[in-house]
Design a protein around this motif. Structure first.
Motif, PDB file in Angstrom:
ATOM      1  N   VAL A 259     -11.157  10.658  19.356  1.00 48.47           N
ATOM      2  CA  VAL A 259     -10.523   9.456  18.807  1.00 48.47           C
ATOM      3  C   VAL A 259      -9.090   9.374  19.331  1.00 48.47           C
ATOM      4  CG1 VAL A 259      -9.807   8.254  16.717  1.00 48.47           C
ATOM      5  CG2 VAL A 259     -11.986   9.483  16.755  1.00 48.47           C
ATOM      6  N   ILE A 260      -8.812   8.289  20.073  1.00 51.73           N
ATOM      7  CA  ILE A 260      -7.499   8.147  20.710  1.00 51.73           C
ATOM      8  C   ILE A 260      -6.701   6.979  20.111  1.00 51.73           C
ATOM      9  CG2 ILE A 260      -8.075   9.325  22.838  1.00 51.73           C
ATOM     10  CD1 ILE A 260      -8.146   5.523  22.707  1.00 51.73           C
ATOM     11  N   GLY A 261      -7.336   6.231  19.204  1.00 51.65           N
ATOM     12  CA  GLY A 261      -6.649   5.120  18.562  1.00 51.65           C
ATOM     13  C   GLY A 261      -7.377   4.722  17.294  1.00 51.65           C
ATOM     14  N   ALA A 262      -6.637   4.175  16.355  1.00 50.48           N
ATOM     15  CA  ALA A 262      -7.230   3.761  15.083  1.00 50.48           C
ATOM     16  C   ALA A 262      -6.467   2.576  14.523  1.00 50.48           C
ATOM     17  CB  ALA A 262      -7.211   4.909  14.079  1.00 50.48           C
ATOM     18  N   SER A 263      -7.206   1.684  13.870  1.00 48.93           N
ATOM     19  CA  SER A 263      -6.624   0.520  13.226  1.00 48.93           C
ATOM     20  C   SER A 263      -7.360   0.312  11.913  1.00 48.93           C
ATOM     21  CB  SER A 263      -6.788  -0.702  14.142  1.00 48.93           C
ATOM     22  OG  SER A 263      -5.956  -1.754  13.763  1.00 48.93           O
ATOM     23  N   THR A 264      -6.623   0.004  10.857  1.00 50.83           N
ATOM     24  CA  THR A 264      -7.216  -0.008   9.524  1.00 50.83           C
ATOM     25  C   THR A 264      -6.933  -1.318   8.800  1.00 50.83           C
ATOM     26  OG1 THR A 264      -5.296   0.908   8.365  1.00 50.83           O
ATOM     27  CG2 THR A 264      -6.801   2.485   9.401  1.00 50.83           C
TER      28      THR A 264
ATOM     29  N   SER B 104      -5.922 -13.253  -2.018  1.00 47.90           N
ATOM     30  CA  SER B 104      -6.121 -14.086  -0.823  1.00 47.90           C
ATOM     31  C   SER B 104      -5.683 -13.391   0.458  1.00 47.90           C
ATOM     32  CB  SER B 104      -5.337 -15.397  -0.972  1.00 47.90           C
ATOM     33  OG  SER B 104      -3.933 -15.172  -0.895  1.00 47.90           O
ATOM     34  N   VAL B 105      -5.255 -12.118   0.352  1.00 47.10           N
ATOM     35  CA  VAL B 105      -4.639 -11.427   1.493  1.00 47.10           C
ATOM     36  C   VAL B 105      -5.486 -10.221   1.898  1.00 47.10           C
ATOM     37  CG1 VAL B 105      -2.564 -10.279   2.358  1.00 47.10           C
ATOM     38  CG2 VAL B 105      -2.360 -12.122   0.656  1.00 47.10           C
ATOM     39  N   PHE B 106      -5.763 -10.117   3.203  1.00 51.39           N
ATOM     40  CA  PHE B 106      -6.362  -8.910   3.772  1.00 51.39           C
ATOM     41  C   PHE B 106      -5.246  -8.180   4.511  1.00 51.39           C
ATOM     42  CE2 PHE B 106      -8.836  -6.167   6.526  1.00 51.39           C
ATOM     43  CZ  PHE B 106      -9.877  -5.778   5.684  1.00 51.39           C
ATOM     44  N   TYR B 107      -5.044  -6.917   4.135  1.00 45.62           N
ATOM     45  CA  TYR B 107      -3.905  -6.150   4.638  1.00 45.62           C
ATOM     46  C   TYR B 107      -4.326  -5.243   5.787  1.00 45.62           C
ATOM     47  CZ  TYR B 107      -0.184  -2.699   4.850  1.00 45.62           C
ATOM     48  OH  TYR B 107       0.809  -1.872   5.287  1.00 45.62           O
ATOM     49  N   PHE B 108      -3.575  -5.326   6.899  1.00 42.92           N
ATOM     50  CA  PHE B 108      -3.781  -4.458   8.052  1.00 42.92           C
ATOM     51  C   PHE B 108      -2.840  -3.264   7.922  1.00 42.92           C
ATOM     52  CE2 PHE B 108      -5.004  -8.228  11.028  1.00 42.92           C
ATOM     53  CZ  PHE B 108      -6.167  -8.414  10.308  1.00 42.92           C
TER      54      PHE B 108
ATOM     55  N   PHE C 295       0.459  -7.635   7.714  1.00 47.24           N
ATOM     56  CA  PHE C 295       0.833  -6.238   7.923  1.00 47.24           C
ATOM     57  C   PHE C 295       2.335  -6.148   7.739  1.00 47.24           C
ATOM     58  CE2 PHE C 295       1.124  -8.212  12.108  1.00 47.24           C
ATOM     59  CZ  PHE C 295       2.333  -7.749  12.596  1.00 47.24           C
ATOM     60  N   CYS C 296       2.864  -4.942   7.694  1.00 48.60           N
ATOM     61  CA  CYS C 296       4.315  -4.797   7.574  1.00 48.60           C
ATOM     62  C   CYS C 296       4.829  -3.836   8.641  1.00 48.60           C
ATOM     63  CB  CYS C 296       4.726  -4.339   6.177  1.00 48.60           C
ATOM     64  SG  CYS C 296       3.983  -2.811   5.612  1.00 48.60           S
ATOM     65  N   SER C 297       6.084  -4.047   8.992  1.00 55.25           N
ATOM     66  CA  SER C 297       6.731  -3.260  10.036  1.00 55.25           C
ATOM     67  C   SER C 297       8.065  -2.746   9.511  1.00 55.25           C
ATOM     68  CB  SER C 297       6.960  -4.121  11.275  1.00 55.25           C
ATOM     69  OG  SER C 297       7.663  -3.422  12.276  1.00 55.25           O
TER      70      SER C 297
END
Length: 201
Positions: A68-73, A97-101, A138-140
């Motif tokens: 596994v070299i990358g993952a996104s949730t 109403s929100v899907f969170y990345f 998403f948040c940064s």
């Protein structure tokens, strides 16, 4: 020549067996700027528990020759912890109403091959297929541009996110603590980016 990679999707209960893969990547990738995260598996187990509990969560994993070299949730925001809800509640936006990345983490040598777009494509498709979400979010982490720890070669992902249709929502900020290398526990501001999933579907 770029080595081949595969993309796998793991939903709901399927993700429990892949938590360690994501934990290892988070600890490794987030140690770099701008997160400077001094990770531990204890913290990872606590953080990722929300994904393990959610029946509608998603892990998108990129693999190369079985590694596994990358993952996104992602998961429904309502299935995450209250501190993630607060910026939406304060603005009268229904959490339901929100899907969170949660994150996209990818080993440096695999960047620039379209895997980041694949991560967003799969998560957005998953959120739309569930049929009840208006927003992807998403948040940064917020860092000062003149922070002396910022590497000269660092380029933020803002242009990529804008091309994907996401807009930074100034003021929609939450605060999370994590261990920073050499500094101990620090409380960090993170600002949300949103995309309307009903547009350009």
């Amino acid at each position: 020549m770029d080595s081949p990679h595969t993309i796998g999707l793991f939903r709901g209960p399927e993700i429990s067996a892949r938590l360690d893969d994501v934990a290892r990547l988070r600890i490794g990738v987030f140690r770099a700027w701008p997160y400077l995260y001094e990770g531990s598996f204890e913290y990872e187990r606590e953080y990722l528990a929300a994904y393990a509990r959610s029946k509608d969560s998603l892990f998108v994993l990129a693999s190369d020759d079985g590694k596994v070299i990358g993952a996104s949730t992602g998961l429904p925001l309502s299935d995450d912890t209250p501190e993630f809800h607060k910026p939406f509640v304060e603005r009268g936006m229904p959490v339901e109403s929100v899907f969170y990345f949660g994150e996209s983490v990818l080993l440096p040598e695999y960047r620039g091959r379209g895997i980041g777009h694949a991560f967003f494509d799969r998560r957005e498709a998953h959120a739309r297929a569930l049929g009840r979400f208006r927003w992807a979010a998403f948040c940064s982490v917020d860092r000062e541009n003149d922070d002396p720890r910022r590497p000269q070669e660092y380029r933020p992902n803002d242009a990529f996110w804008h091309k994907r249709g996401y807009q930074r929502r100034a003021g929609m900020t939450m605060h999370l603590p994590w261990q920073e290398a050499g500094r101990g526990e620090v409380i960090h501001p993170l600002t949300f980016w949103l995309r309307d999933l009903e547009q350009n579907a």
